[in-house]
Design a protein around this motif. Structure first.
Motif, PDB file in Angstrom:
ATOM      1  N   ALA A  28       0.871  -1.173   0.000  1.00 20.21           N
ATOM      2  CA  ALA A  28       0.000   0.000   0.000  1.00 20.21           C
ATOM      3  C   ALA A  28       0.909   1.225   0.000  1.00 20.21           C
ATOM      4  CB  ALA A  28      -0.915   0.007   1.217  1.00 20.21           C
ATOM      5  N   GLN A  29       0.719   2.093  -0.976  1.00 19.61           N
ATOM      6  CA  GLN A  29       1.471   3.344  -1.055  1.00 19.61           C
ATOM      7  C   GLN A  29       0.495   4.508  -0.962  1.00 19.61           C
ATOM      8  OE1 GLN A  29       4.702   3.380  -4.234  1.00 19.61           O
ATOM      9  NE2 GLN A  29       3.350   1.793  -5.047  1.00 19.61           N
ATOM     10  N   ILE A  30       0.939   5.600  -0.368  1.00 17.09           N
ATOM     11  CA  ILE A  30       0.110   6.800  -0.274  1.00 17.09           C
ATOM     12  C   ILE A  30       0.937   7.999  -0.720  1.00 17.09           C
ATOM     13  CG2 ILE A  30      -1.305   8.272   1.208  1.00 17.09           C
ATOM     14  CD1 ILE A  30      -1.673   5.878   3.066  1.00 17.09           C
ATOM     15  N   LEU A  31       0.374   8.770  -1.640  1.00 14.17           N
ATOM     16  CA  LEU A  31       0.917  10.077  -1.981  1.00 14.17           C
ATOM     17  C   LEU A  31       0.032  11.087  -1.258  1.00 14.17           C
ATOM     18  CD1 LEU A  31       3.087  11.535  -3.626  1.00 14.17           C
ATOM     19  CD2 LEU A  31       1.483  11.619  -5.540  1.00 14.17           C
ATOM     20  N   GLY A  32       0.591  11.690  -0.199  1.00 14.37           N
ATOM     21  CA  GLY A  32      -0.245  12.414   0.744  1.00 14.37           C
ATOM     22  C   GLY A  32      -0.125  13.920   0.652  1.00 14.37           C
ATOM     23  N   ILE A  33      -0.290  14.572   1.786  1.00 15.65           N
ATOM     24  CA  ILE A  33      -0.261  16.029   1.862  1.00 15.65           C
ATOM     25  C   ILE A  33       1.078  16.532   1.318  1.00 15.65           C
ATOM     26  CG2 ILE A  33      -0.334  17.984   3.462  1.00 15.65           C
ATOM     27  CD1 ILE A  33      -3.047  16.533   3.104  1.00 15.65           C
ATOM     28  N   ASN A  34       1.018  17.573   0.476  1.00  8.09           N
ATOM     29  CA  ASN A  34       2.215  18.175  -0.135  1.00  8.09           C
ATOM     30  C   ASN A  34       3.049  17.147  -0.904  1.00  8.09           C
ATOM     31  OD1 ASN A  34       1.638  20.772   0.880  1.00  8.09           O
ATOM     32  ND2 ASN A  34       2.540  20.230   2.848  1.00  8.09           N
ATOM     33  N   ASP A  35       2.385  16.173  -1.528  1.00 11.34           N
ATOM     34  CA  ASP A  35       3.058  15.123  -2.305  1.00 11.34           C
ATOM     35  C   ASP A  35       4.047  14.315  -1.466  1.00 11.34           C
ATOM     36  OD1 ASP A  35       1.659  15.679  -4.632  1.00 11.34           O
ATOM     37  OD2 ASP A  35       3.259  16.836  -5.570  1.00 11.34           O
ATOM     38  N   GLU A  36       3.810  14.237  -0.143  1.00 14.45           N
ATOM     39  CA  GLU A  36       4.661  13.393   0.703  1.00 14.45           C
ATOM     40  C   GLU A  36       4.279  11.923   0.501  1.00 14.45           C
ATOM     41  OE1 GLU A  36       4.202  14.870   4.658  1.00 14.45           O
ATOM     42  OE2 GLU A  36       4.990  16.853   4.136  1.00 14.45           O
ATOM     43  N   TYR A  37       5.224  11.036   0.811  1.00 12.96           N
ATOM     44  CA  TYR A  37       5.097   9.635   0.411  1.00 12.96           C
ATOM     45  C   TYR A  37       5.178   8.704   1.622  1.00 12.96           C
ATOM     46  CZ  TYR A  37       6.341   5.230  -1.967  1.00 12.96           C
ATOM     47  OH  TYR A  37       6.388   3.941  -2.424  1.00 12.96           O
ATOM     48  N   LEU A  38       4.322   7.672   1.582  1.00 18.07           N
ATOM     49  CA  LEU A  38       4.305   6.657   2.630  1.00 18.07           C
ATOM     50  C   LEU A  38       4.069   5.303   1.962  1.00 18.07           C
ATOM     51  CD1 LEU A  38       4.291   6.266   5.769  1.00 18.07           C
ATOM     52  CD2 LEU A  38       1.813   6.546   5.668  1.00 18.07           C
ATOM     53  N   CYS A  39       4.785   4.266   2.418  1.00 18.50           N
ATOM     54  CA  CYS A  39       4.640   2.943   1.809  1.00 18.50           C
ATOM     55  C   CYS A  39       4.766   1.869   2.874  1.00 18.50           C
ATOM     56  CB  CYS A  39       5.721   2.728   0.744  1.00 18.50           C
ATOM     57  SG  CYS A  39       5.672   1.094  -0.044  1.00 18.50           S
ATOM     58  N   ARG A  40       3.953   0.829   2.738  1.00 17.17           N
ATOM     59  CA  ARG A  40       4.060  -0.352   3.611  1.00 17.17           C
ATOM     60  C   ARG A  40       3.886  -1.587   2.742  1.00 17.17           C
ATOM     61  NH1 ARG A  40       3.676  -1.442   9.400  1.00 17.17           N
ATOM     62  NH2 ARG A  40       4.476  -3.567   9.497  1.00 17.17           N
ATOM     63  N   THR A  41       4.806  -2.541   2.866  1.00 20.38           N
ATOM     64  CA  THR A  41       4.669  -3.782   2.105  1.00 20.38           C
ATOM     65  C   THR A  41       3.975  -4.845   2.954  1.00 20.38           C
ATOM     66  OG1 THR A  41       6.874  -4.480   2.796  1.00 20.38           O
ATOM     67  CG2 THR A  41       6.700  -3.342   0.684  1.00 20.38           C
ATOM     68  N   PHE A  42       3.300  -5.760   2.265  1.00 23.53           N
ATOM     69  CA  PHE A  42       2.595  -6.873   2.900  1.00 23.53           C
ATOM     70  C   PHE A  42       3.063  -8.159   2.217  1.00 23.53           C
ATOM     71  CE2 PHE A  42      -0.194  -3.176   3.296  1.00 23.53           C
ATOM     72  CZ  PHE A  42      -0.359  -3.138   4.667  1.00 23.53           C
ATOM     73  N   PRO A  43       4.136  -8.775   2.722  1.00 21.74           N
ATOM     74  CA  PRO A  43       4.759  -9.905   2.011  1.00 21.74           C
ATOM     75  C   PRO A  43       3.876 -11.146   1.909  1.00 21.74           C
ATOM     76  CG  PRO A  43       6.229  -8.993   3.706  1.00 21.74           C
ATOM     77  CD  PRO A  43       4.892  -8.387   3.915  1.00 21.74           C
ATOM     78  N   ASP A  44       2.937 -11.336   2.850  1.00 20.43           N
ATOM     79  CA  ASP A  44       2.149 -12.569   2.879  1.00 20.43           C
ATOM     80  C   ASP A  44       0.979 -12.469   1.902  1.00 20.43           C
ATOM     81  OD1 ASP A  44       0.735 -14.850   3.426  1.00 20.43           O
ATOM     82  OD2 ASP A  44       0.668 -14.571   5.602  1.00 20.43           O
ATOM     83  N   VAL A  45       1.097 -13.173   0.754  1.00 23.57           N
ATOM     84  CA  VAL A  45       0.021 -13.118  -0.249  1.00 23.57           C
ATOM     85  C   VAL A  45      -1.253 -13.797   0.254  1.00 23.57           C
ATOM     86  CG1 VAL A  45       1.566 -12.952  -2.234  1.00 23.57           C
ATOM     87  CG2 VAL A  45       0.883 -15.207  -1.396  1.00 23.57           C
TER      88      VAL A  45
END
Length: 365
Positions: free
Chosen positions: A65-82
């Motif tokens: 899950a990636q988020i392009l947030g306030i002022n084009d700031e970036y956040l990402c979290r991976t979820f390895p377990d399919v």
């Protein structure tokens, strides 16, 4: 726990709303994009969900899950377990659980149950987008929950909705597939971005997806559904260079929803031209037998690098801003004469370039 009902299978559901993976071991990804725009503060927040090689135990198997947030700031979290990913093949509904106290197989949860039991993860449907992710390195986080009322899907209102890439998108010959799920909708809820809570009612919302076993070499994208003095207007335009059997082709399209009508400029009904700079300027023109359109997107901002599924897994290969400027002009043709139907501007346009070889201007038709 509750299961997804088909009660939102109506005239706003597009083809390709369901999950495409067929259970095979071939290389495969599917990605979803949800966005909400907050005009009062001049901001847009975009949520990008993806799953790769869901059969598991492959070099690039996993979700994010990636988020392009306030002022084009970036956040990402991976979820390895399919195995903690779920999606419906019939309707738009998906989710991925990360940290949770539940032992059950992942499934859609009532929003209050999700909030209680899921410490990291997301779930999304045609009418809901909800989740929480934290960057373990920085502690930055986002928690969101909003309901969506679809207004425009992809096609004329009250008609059967269309495939964005036409009938060929039902075949693996043309990959990846691309589908605008909701060109325009209204979102009500809240987003907590690193401790600052943004509440909104009937904010412009958007959703699209892509999927397949092949990846485009290069692409560009313009998207906007908030315009100055034009509340009933939505634009999505884009183009790419993709593999078709044994050759590469460059294709582009423009779609406009305005006052209940859909204006579609695609390779099989229009001449579409573009001039896209490596960054900062996007120009497109398109013309068919009835209408012509011109778009110019610009930005002075540096943009934010984002990850996207590639042959080498999820890698930084595209650049976005959600605060681009856009000028749009739509004209009706009558013989040699043309009449302006619409002139519109926005300062909250999504602009993107992606893929390789962006040293030069990409000009094509």
């Amino acid at each position: 726990m509750i299961t997804i009902r088909n009660n939102f299978l109506d005239l706003t559901q597009t083809p390709h709303s369901g999950y495409h993976w067929d259970g095979s071991s071939r290389r495969f990804f599917e990605g979803w994009y949800y966005r909400v725009t907050l005009p009062e503060i001049g901001q847009t927040i975009a949520f990008m969900y993806s799953i790769e090689d869901p059969i598991g135990n492959q070099p690039y198997s996993g979700g994010a899950a990636q988020i392009l947030g306030i002022n084009d700031e970036y956040l990402c979290r991976t979820f390895p377990d399919v195995n903690k990913f779920w999606a419906s093949q019939d309707v738009l509904a998906l989710g991925h659980w990360g940290k949770t106290d539940l032992q059950a197989s992942p499934i859609y949860l009532a929003p209050t149950e999700f909030e209680h039991h899921i410490q990291q993860g997301y779930q999304a449907t045609a009418t809901l987008n909800q989740g929480i992710i934290t960057d373990p390195g920085t502690g930055n986080y986002c928690q969101w929950q909003y309901e969506i009322k679809p207004v425009y899907a992809w096609g004329n209102q009250n008609n059967i909705q269309q495939s964005t890439a036409g009938w060929l998108s039902f075949s693996q010959i043309f990959e990846p597939g691309w589908q605008i799920l909701m060109a325009h909708g209204l979102a009500t809820g809240s987003i907590d971005w690193n401790g600052k809570i943004y509440e909104f009612t009937n904010a412009p919302a958007y959703a699209e997806k892509n999927w397949g076993g092949a990846f485009p070499q290069k692409w560009f994208w313009l998207n906007c559904n908030y315009f100055d003095d034009e509340p009933d207007l939505a634009l999505t335009a884009g183009g790419g260079r993709r593999g078709v059997l044994w050759w590469m082709e460059s294709v582009a399209m423009i779609g406009i929803h305005y006052q209940g009508k859909f204006y579609e400029f695609v390779p099989w009904n229009s001449q579409v031209n573009w001039e896209i700079h490596p960054w900062g300027r996007w120009q497109m023109q398109a013309k068919n037998s009835h209408y012509e359109v011109e778009l110019t997107g610009t930005t002075d901002l540096p943009g934010t690098p984002l990850r996207a599924p590639t042959t080498d897994g999820l890698t930084y290969c595209c650049r976005d801003t959600m605060q681009g400027k856009l000028d749009l002009e739509l004209r009706e043709l009558n013989g040699s004469k043309s009449k302006i139907i619409l002139k519109a501007q926005s300062h909250l346009c999504g602009l993107e370039v992606g893929g390789a070889t962006w040293e030069n201007i990409w000009q094509s038709s």
